[in-house]
Motif scaffolding. Structure first.
Motif, PDB file in Angstrom:
ATOM      1  N   GLU A 341       0.890  -1.266  -0.026  1.00 47.74           N
ATOM      2  CA  GLU A 341       0.042  -0.120   0.002  1.00 47.74           C
ATOM      3  C   GLU A 341       0.805   1.274  -0.093  1.00 47.74           C
ATOM      4  OE1 GLU A 341      -3.990  -1.709   2.498  1.00 47.74           O
ATOM      5  OE2 GLU A 341      -1.987  -0.611   3.491  1.00 47.74           O
ATOM      6  N   SER A 343       1.101   5.762   0.073  1.00 48.23           N
ATOM      7  CA  SER A 343       0.530   6.914   0.442  1.00 48.23           C
ATOM      8  C   SER A 343       1.339   8.168   0.209  1.00 48.23           C
ATOM      9  CB  SER A 343       0.388   6.983   1.843  1.00 48.23           C
ATOM     10  OG  SER A 343       1.327   7.160   2.662  1.00 48.23           O
ATOM     11  N   PHE A 370      -4.320   7.543  -0.468  1.00 46.22           N
ATOM     12  CA  PHE A 370      -3.864   6.020  -0.381  1.00 46.22           C
ATOM     13  C   PHE A 370      -4.177   5.614  -1.574  1.00 46.22           C
ATOM     14  CE2 PHE A 370      -5.023   7.493   3.897  1.00 46.22           C
ATOM     15  CZ  PHE A 370      -3.981   7.239   4.509  1.00 46.22           C
ATOM     16  N   LYS A 371      -3.387   4.487  -2.108  1.00 45.39           N
ATOM     17  CA  LYS A 371      -3.539   3.550  -3.190  1.00 45.39           C
ATOM     18  C   LYS A 371      -3.049   2.122  -3.111  1.00 45.39           C
ATOM     19  CE  LYS A 371       0.469   4.728  -6.239  1.00 45.39           C
ATOM     20  NZ  LYS A 371       0.843   5.043  -7.647  1.00 45.39           N
ATOM     21  N   ASP A 372      -3.280   1.387  -3.972  1.00 47.62           N
ATOM     22  CA  ASP A 372      -2.959  -0.013  -3.849  1.00 47.62           C
ATOM     23  C   ASP A 372      -3.240  -0.508  -2.424  1.00 47.62           C
ATOM     24  OD1 ASP A 372      -2.224  -0.173  -6.225  1.00 47.62           O
ATOM     25  OD2 ASP A 372      -0.067   0.449  -5.872  1.00 47.62           O
ATOM     26  N   MET A 373      -4.530  -0.208  -1.948  1.00 50.58           N
ATOM     27  CA  MET A 373      -4.857  -0.696  -0.765  1.00 50.58           C
ATOM     28  C   MET A 373      -5.252  -1.808  -0.740  1.00 50.58           C
ATOM     29  SD  MET A 373      -7.238   2.712   1.014  1.00 50.58           S
ATOM     30  CE  MET A 373      -7.114   1.977   2.792  1.00 50.58           C
ATOM     31  N   ASN A 385      -4.983  -6.090  -4.495  1.00 48.43           N
ATOM     32  CA  ASN A 385      -4.801  -4.603  -4.156  1.00 48.43           C
ATOM     33  C   ASN A 385      -5.903  -4.046  -4.835  1.00 48.43           C
ATOM     34  OD1 ASN A 385      -1.430  -5.664  -4.404  1.00 48.43           O
ATOM     35  ND2 ASN A 385      -1.870  -3.737  -2.901  1.00 48.43           N
ATOM     36  N   LYS A 388      -8.520   2.532  -3.410  1.00 47.42           N
ATOM     37  CA  LYS A 388      -7.894   4.062  -3.551  1.00 47.42           C
ATOM     38  C   LYS A 388      -8.895   4.648  -2.503  1.00 47.42           C
ATOM     39  CE  LYS A 388      -6.129   4.003  -8.160  1.00 47.42           C
ATOM     40  NZ  LYS A 388      -5.985   4.916  -9.425  1.00 47.42           N
TER      41      LYS A 388
END
Length: 519
Positions: A341, A343, A370-373, A385, A388
């Protein structure tokens, strides 16, 4: 916890005895601390022994057959050896975790904590910190048909957590110091549920994880207005797990064999101070991970002090990342190709003081992308993943000391969240939170504390909204002598009925009192 589904630490088992202080640093801190410091760092510092040998302890009892006992020993020996030891036992019949449940879920905890340091010379020191927790609790579970939390009298969970750190600190000369440290963290959890006539199943599972880290950090201060920090860090995580359920008439087994992932990190930070007014701290870190390759994070912090008006301006901008846990990678529900993840965050604000620091307030705006959460995909029964999200808002705090014996403090946080994939709010994040605390030393040897916490409404799973609530607390202490103190507290003073998480019960009004002594 490398084998936890969310890679999270269980604060429920943390006993705060033998802790000197807790520092909370918000915002991305991956530059110095690597993975898991994506949104902040909580630094828990064990007490250091000082002065003559000291023995202390306390006993506390209260509602729900709750009892807590502690024994501590600290001091300095031979002018070179400092030591601090603590042992605590906590037992409670508790309440039912399930809303409206009829049976209690007991909890037991034994915690041992120590810190030992030895001065080899005027410029070198060895230190060892160790913390061990053995916790046991009864838990409830969800119904197989409705998924509502229900009473479960024969479901027990165990957790054993050992963390240690050995460090060698040395001053090479007046402008160069370094620290070489080794830390080891081992955590083991297991759950067992006997056969029951409601869910018609029994469960047996265990989780074993450990983390080994070697770090070598150098601080260079060739001039008074500049401190350069450089370091390298090697970390190895290992974990395995097993899960077995035997419902009638079928069974299911999930096993993760022992797996490990290592990571090498290199970091650099420069603290600049100009005229004791302007402070600028840039930093960068490169992590070389065995699975997802190279990850670079960076951060810039700045502060400017206007001493004439008692004003402090501040701003931060940086990136962070969080690596997937071994459970998310290698379990039956894992995906080895997952990425960490990530940020990007910034915040800015100011602090202002008046009346010789008797009155102060601060205001900060924050924004996090945040991305690829990592989330669990129910369609594929795998972690992916997929997410976002954006969180943004502001924090306001104030403190007022009208006279030396009285301190009033309050803070308010407004948080706006959005899941960029669905457009909905993030779960269990209240938009509004308010805290108030009043501390009054109404006598030289007596103290009274009053506090309140407001938590606004928030979305929960299953399209449920948890209602807003306000709870109050009160505590008092009285020193009979300089070596003997009595104390008491009331939690949830007005017996408020509320829920932090949908379907989970919370404590009603609870009373606790005890006595503490030292010599």
């Amino acid at each position: 916890d490398p084998i936890d589904g969310n890679r999270s630490f269980d604060f429920a088992n943390l006993i705060t005895d033998n802790i000197e202080r807790i520092e909370v640093v918000r915002g991305p801190q991956s530059t110095l601390y690597g993975s898991d410091a994506m949104a902040g760092v909580i630094n828990i510092i064990t007490k250091k022994g000082t002065g003559k040998p000291k023995v202390e302890g306390y006993f506390e009892g209260g509602s729900h057959n709750t009892f807590r006992e502690n024994f501590g020993l600290s001091g300095i020996a031979l002018d070179k050896l400092d030591y601090s030891f603590s042992a605590t036992r906590f037992d409670s019949d508790g309440i039912s975790a399930a809303e409206g449940g009829s049976e209690n879920d007991p909890y037991h905890n034994i915690t041992l904590s120590s810190r030992v340091g030895y001065e080899i010379s005027d410029s070198a020191k060895l230190s060892l910190v160790a913390h061990y927790t053995d916790a046991k609790k009864s838990i409830d579970t969800s119904d197989n048909l409705t998924y509502a939390l229900i009473d479960m009298q024969n479901y027990t969970s165990w957790s054993k957590d050992l963390s240690t750190k050995f460090a060698f600190d040395q001053s090479i000369n007046s402008w160069w110091t370094h620290t070489l440290s080794f830390s080891y963290h081992d955590i083991r959890r297991k759950d067992k549920k006997e056969w029951d006539p409601v869910n018609l199943d029994n469960v047996n599972d265990w989780y074993k994880g450990d983390n080994k880290k070697v770090e070598w950090q150098h601080n260079f201060s060739p001039v008074k207005w500049n401190i350069l920090t450089a370091g390298l860090e090697y970390e190895d995580e290992t974990g395995s797990s097993y899960y077995y359920i035997n419902p009638d008439p079928y069974g299911y087994t999930s096993k993760q064999n022992r797996k490990s992932v290592d990571n090498m990190g290199y970091y650099f930070q420069d603290q600049l101070k100009v005229w004791d007014k302007l402070f600028i701290t840039p930093g960068i870190r490169i992590d070389d991970n065995e699975l997802f390759g190279t990850e670079t994070t960076y951060k810039v912090s700045a502060a400017y002090i206007i001493s004439e008006t008692g004003t402090r301006l501040k701003a931060n901008w940086g990136t962070g990342f969080k690596a997937p846990s071994l459970f998310q990678l290698y379990s039956t529900y894992g995906s080895p190709d997952m990425m960490p993840e990530k940020s990007k965050s910034y915040d800015f604000g100011f602090e202002q003081s008046f009346l010789k620091d008797k009155l102060s307030f601060d205001l900060t705006y924050f924004h996090n992308d945040f991305k690829d959460m990592i989330d669990y995909n129910y369609a594929s029964s795998k972690y992916k993943n997929v997410g976002k999200a954006v969180t943004k808002g502001f924090e306001f705090g104030t403190k007022f000391i009208p006279f030396n014996t009285l301190t009033l403090a309050a803070n308010f946080t407004y948080t706006d969240t959005e899941d960029k994939e669905t457009g909905l709010e993030l779960l269990r994040r209240p938009q509004r939170q308010l805290n108030f605390d009043a501390n009054w030393a109404f006598m030289p040897n007596a103290n009274l504390n009053f506090g309140a916490n407001y938590v606004g409404s928030r979305k929960d799973s299953g399209y449920v909204t948890d209602k807003a609530y306000t709870i109050f607390r009160m505590a008092a202490s009285y020193e009979i002598t300089k070596n003997l103190q009595v104390f008491g507290r009331i939690e949830n003073l007005f017996d408020k009925k509320y829920q932090e998480v949908y379907g989970y019960e919370t404590m009603g009004r609870s009373f606790y009192a005890g006595i503490k002594g030292s010599f």
